[in-house]
Motif scaffolding. Structure first.
Motif, PDB file in Angstrom:
ATOM      1  N   ILE A  51      -8.305   3.619 -16.295  1.00 28.52           N
ATOM      2  CA  ILE A  51      -9.263   3.415 -17.395  1.00 28.52           C
ATOM      3  C   ILE A  51     -10.652   3.951 -17.037  1.00 28.52           C
ATOM      4  CG2 ILE A  51     -10.449   1.648 -18.768  1.00 28.52           C
ATOM      5  CD1 ILE A  51      -7.681   0.158 -18.807  1.00 28.52           C
ATOM      6  N   PRO A  52     -11.237   3.561 -15.887  1.00 28.98           N
ATOM      7  CA  PRO A  52     -12.541   4.153 -15.560  1.00 28.98           C
ATOM      8  C   PRO A  52     -12.452   5.648 -15.251  1.00 28.98           C
ATOM      9  CG  PRO A  52     -11.896   2.547 -13.879  1.00 28.98           C
ATOM     10  CD  PRO A  52     -10.869   2.499 -14.964  1.00 28.98           C
ATOM     11  N   ALA A  53     -11.314   6.099 -14.717  1.00 21.64           N
ATOM     12  CA  ALA A  53     -11.171   7.538 -14.428  1.00 21.64           C
ATOM     13  C   ALA A  53     -11.170   8.342 -15.723  1.00 21.64           C
ATOM     14  CB  ALA A  53      -9.903   7.789 -13.620  1.00 21.64           C
ATOM     15  N   PHE A  54     -10.485   7.857 -16.763  1.00 14.02           N
ATOM     16  CA  PHE A  54     -10.527   8.538 -18.066  1.00 14.02           C
ATOM     17  C   PHE A  54     -11.939   8.547 -18.622  1.00 14.02           C
ATOM     18  CE2 PHE A  54      -5.828   8.133 -18.861  1.00 14.02           C
ATOM     19  CZ  PHE A  54      -5.621   9.465 -19.187  1.00 14.02           C
ATOM     20  N   ALA A  55     -12.644   7.433 -18.501  1.00  8.70           N
ATOM     21  CA  ALA A  55     -14.027   7.364 -18.987  1.00  8.70           C
ATOM     22  C   ALA A  55     -14.905   8.368 -18.243  1.00  8.70           C
ATOM     23  CB  ALA A  55     -14.568   5.945 -18.833  1.00  8.70           C
ATOM     24  N   LEU A  56     -14.737   8.433 -16.928  1.00 11.22           N
ATOM     25  CA  LEU A  56     -15.507   9.387 -16.117  1.00 11.22           C
ATOM     26  C   LEU A  56     -15.190  10.821 -16.524  1.00 11.22           C
ATOM     27  CD1 LEU A  56     -17.445   9.956 -13.758  1.00 11.22           C
ATOM     28  CD2 LEU A  56     -15.462   9.779 -12.221  1.00 11.22           C
ATOM     29  N   ALA A  57     -13.917  11.123 -16.726  1.00  9.35           N
ATOM     30  CA  ALA A  57     -13.531  12.477 -17.140  1.00  9.35           C
ATOM     31  C   ALA A  57     -14.178  12.839 -18.479  1.00  9.35           C
ATOM     32  CB  ALA A  57     -12.013  12.587 -17.223  1.00  9.35           C
ATOM     33  N   GLY A  58     -14.136  11.914 -19.423  1.00  6.73           N
ATOM     34  CA  GLY A  58     -14.751  12.177 -20.724  1.00  6.73           C
ATOM     35  C   GLY A  58     -16.249  12.382 -20.623  1.00  6.73           C
ATOM     36  N   TRP A  59     -16.899  11.557 -19.815  1.00  7.19           N
ATOM     37  CA  TRP A  59     -18.353  11.661 -19.627  1.00  7.19           C
ATOM     38  C   TRP A  59     -18.718  13.014 -19.035  1.00  7.19           C
ATOM     39  CZ3 TRP A  59     -21.362   7.848 -15.949  1.00  7.19           C
ATOM     40  CH2 TRP A  59     -22.729   8.010 -16.123  1.00  7.19           C
TER      41      TRP A  59
END
Length: 166
Positions: A51-59
């Motif tokens: 979940i945080p990795a997807f958020a980081l990728a999107g950011w």
């Protein structure tokens, strides 16, 4: 910009996170081709990572398309040097997110071959950055990138954000 980014996502993270893992799983008889998923604990840990990795990728992708006026792809790189958000802590947050997502896949599918893929992907990208991307960035952005490279680690985030000179 949408089509430029879509093509980039389908080719780069798509290969690292979907196509190659499916090929590895197929070759080793892993999920979804026969082996069961990991335990409830493994799946929970995978979600805690993913979940945080997807958020980081999107950011990071938004920063590249917005501030950088480009994409993460080597054939369409950012035209502007991006030193904001997670890039103030680590030089490769986008690739860090992809590696974390591969580890999450390995956990969720209880797959040692996928964990090995995460390590191979890390080594290949470390070599690529050291011998190709970073020299190219030094050539494109000069002293500004060299100062950044000296102060911001490639993989392990620094605790305090780097303050670039304006």
């Amino acid at each position: 910009m949408f089509w430029r980014m879509l093509k980039t996502v389908l080719i780069l993270p798509g290969s690292a996170l979907i196509y190659i893992p499916l090929l590895i799983q197929w070759a080793t008889g892993g999920w979804p081709f026969g082996a069961p998923l990991g335990s409830g604990l493994q799946i929970s840990l995978a979600l805690v990572l993913a979940i945080p990795a997807f958020a980081l990728a999107g950011w990071t992708m938004r920063l590249f398309t917005g501030e950088g006026d480009g994409t993460p792809a080597p054939w369409d790189p950012p035209r502007n040097f991006v030193v904001s958000g997670p890039y103030r802590h680590v030089r490769n947050p986008m690739l860090s997110s992809v590696i974390i997502l591969i580890v999450a896949e390995a956990l969720a599918t209880n797959s040692l071959p996928l964990l090995i893929w995460a390590m191979v992907f890390f080594v290949l990208n470390t070599l690529y950055f050291a011998f190709s991307e970073e020299p190219g960035l030094e050539e494109r952005f000069g002293q500004r990138y060299r100062t950044y490279k000296t102060n911001v680690p490639r993989w392990v985030p620094r605790l305090s954000p780097f303050e670039p000179l304006k």
